[in-house]
Design a protein around this motif. Structure first.
Motif, mmCIF file in Angstrom:
data_model
loop_
_atom_site.group_PDB
_atom_site.id
_atom_site.type_symbol
_atom_site.label_atom_id
_atom_site.label_comp_id
_atom_site.label_asym_id
_atom_site.label_seq_id
_atom_site.Cartn_x
_atom_site.Cartn_y
_atom_site.Cartn_z
ATOM 1 N N LEU A 300 0.833 -1.198 0.000
ATOM 2 C CA LEU A 300 0.000 0.000 0.000
ATOM 3 C C LEU A 300 0.876 1.260 0.000
ATOM 4 N N ASN A 303 2.964 1.776 -3.222
ATOM 5 C CA ASN A 303 2.189 2.334 -4.322
ATOM 6 C C ASN A 303 1.965 3.836 -4.155
ATOM 7 N N LEU A 304 1.628 4.262 -2.920
ATOM 8 C CA LEU A 304 1.391 5.686 -2.678
ATOM 9 C C LEU A 304 2.674 6.501 -2.833
ATOM 10 N N LEU A 371 -3.175 2.621 -7.511
ATOM 11 C CA LEU A 371 -4.181 3.138 -6.582
ATOM 12 C C LEU A 371 -5.342 2.169 -6.414
ATOM 13 N N SER A 373 -4.946 -0.982 -6.256
ATOM 14 C CA SER A 373 -4.394 -1.900 -5.270
ATOM 15 C C SER A 373 -4.486 -1.301 -3.868
ATOM 16 N N VAL A 374 -4.205 -0.012 -3.746
ATOM 17 C CA VAL A 374 -4.319 0.684 -2.453
ATOM 18 C C VAL A 374 -5.742 0.556 -1.909
ATOM 19 N N VAL A 385 -10.932 4.878 1.987
ATOM 20 C CA VAL A 385 -9.877 5.597 1.278
ATOM 21 C C VAL A 385 -10.509 6.701 0.451
#
Length: 405
Positions: A300, A303-304, A371, A373-374, A385
């Motif tokens: 997470l 990715n961010l 995102l 995936s996040v 989110v």
């Protein structure tokens, strides 16, 4: 004092009205309230209880009585008459509670009860019991007992209907979710096929140039081959990222206390070593603790941070920040923000849909899956989110994870 029992016609009316009311009950609490009142009306008793079996205990779920009995209390099955009735699958009539060893006398002394009748709910496999209690010594007529048993059977049907209705509702919701996921997957796969045609076409084109002798020297052939390899790598990355999103839902979570700040520091260090965050200042608030799956949280944050590094790559003074926005005790709310190119979207949260891009691949290469995936990881942890951005100003992604106890 002589107990006056309702007439047969009165009992019949009570049963008819109760069954009708049970047919429209929408919750177990409604059922217990309706039935407890019906027991008193049906038997002429001074009190009634509705008992549910919870594994090896009797839970006194509701009551209707002249003075309080045991509502909300739990007793072992082997330590009360309702438990005896359930274990032996038969109705119990006790004229004098102090002259029967099955009665826990200490529990009854504070009450008004002198006599009782207890009928199991669903005699074949009891899930509870209905109790009628009298302040004076009393033995109910056999017909009254039989009507109490009929009420108990009707109660079993009502509870089973509620359970079935709940199961149908859950299954309907699951089908809706599955349909939504199927639609999402279908749209994502169509987009994926479209996106894969680009690198595939490049691979075939460059390979054809090499194969038909267009490359007249080793340098040209090597250049074509290198371009084909690059296109193949982009295709492979796209496929891997897509698969990773849909594998997330099939792997079990391994929740443990986690220092989120330490995970973020490790990712930032890797970005610096790779030279990708050379011009960026990465600020990480210390001692942020959550309860989450370490591997998924690492993915997470990766990715961010990857997104933040990518979209601040054109900034002279790039700034990336991870901070806590507070906790409500159950969930910790966090934010990753940057001062990059930002984005302008009518629906900011659309960035979490698979293969959504707010910038062209020529401006900022990527798979459009990070995102998504996040969002999937946060959802698996029960959190929420959201995203906000402004072109030329930057972007911020807010997410919540279970707070560490």
């Amino acid at each position: 004092m002589t107990v006056t029992e309702p007439t047969t016609s009165a009992r019949t009316l009570v049963l008819t009205e109760t069954v009708d009311r049970l047919s429209t009950a929408t919750s177990p609490a409604q059922v217990t309230e309706i039935v407890a009142a019906a027991v008193r009306a049906l038997t002429g008793a001074d009190g009634a209880t509705f008992v549910l079996r919870e594994d090896d205990q009797c839970f006194y779920a509701d009551e209707n009585a002249i003075t309080p009995l045991w509502k909300g209390s739990r007793f072992p099955l082997t330590a009360c008459v309702s438990g005896w009735s359930m274990l032996h699958r038969q109705t119990v009539v006790i004229a004098d509670i102090y002259d029967d060893d099955r009665v826990p006398h200490d529990a009854y002394r504070p009450t008004f009860v002198s006599s009782l009748c207890m009928a199991p709910i669903r005699s074949s496999d009891p899930i509870g019991a209905l109790g009628a209690y009298w302040a004076e010594s009393h033995v109910p007529e056999p017909e009254v007992v039989r009507h109490l048993e009929v009420l108990a059977n009707s109660t079993a049907v009502a509870l089973e209907n509620l359970e079935l209705r709940g199961a149908i509702a859950r299954r309907s919701a699951e089908r809706d979710q599955e349909a939504a996921r199927a639609d999402e997957l279908d749209a994502a796969m169509h987009s994926l096929v479209h996106d894969l045609r680009g690198p595939l076409g490049a691979m075939m084109g460059f390979s054809e140039l090499v194969a038909d002798g267009t490359a007249t020297d080793v340098t040209s052939a090597a250049a074509y081959a290198h371009s084909a390899l690059g296109a193949g790598q982009r295709m492979s990355d796209q496929i891997d990222r897509m698969l990773s999103i849909y594998r997330l839902s099939t792997e079990p979570l391994h929740i443990e206390p986690l220092d989120l700040s330490a995970v973020a520091e490790g990712i930032a260090a890797d970005l610096r070593v790779q030279g990708r965050a050379r011009n960026a200042t990465i600020e990480i608030e210390p001692a942020i603790r959550v309860a989450a799956d370490p591997a998924l949280v690492h993915l997470l944050l990766s990715n961010l941070f990857d997104n933040a590094v990518k979209y601040t790559s054109t900034s002279d003074e790039a700034a990336i920040r991870l901070r806590s926005l507070g906790s409500d005790g159950a969930f910790h709310t966090l934010e990753v923000s940057d001062n990059g190119v930002g984005f302008d979207a009518p629906e900011p949260d659309s960035v979490f849909r698979p293969l959504t891009r707010l910038h062209s691949a020529e401006e900022f290469p990527g798979t459009g899956l990070g995102l998504a995936s996040v969002a999937r990881i946060v959802a698996l942890h029960g959190g929420a989110v959201s995203a906000r951005g402004e072109k030329g100003i930057g972007a911020a992604f807010t997410f919540s994870l279970p707070a560490a106890s």
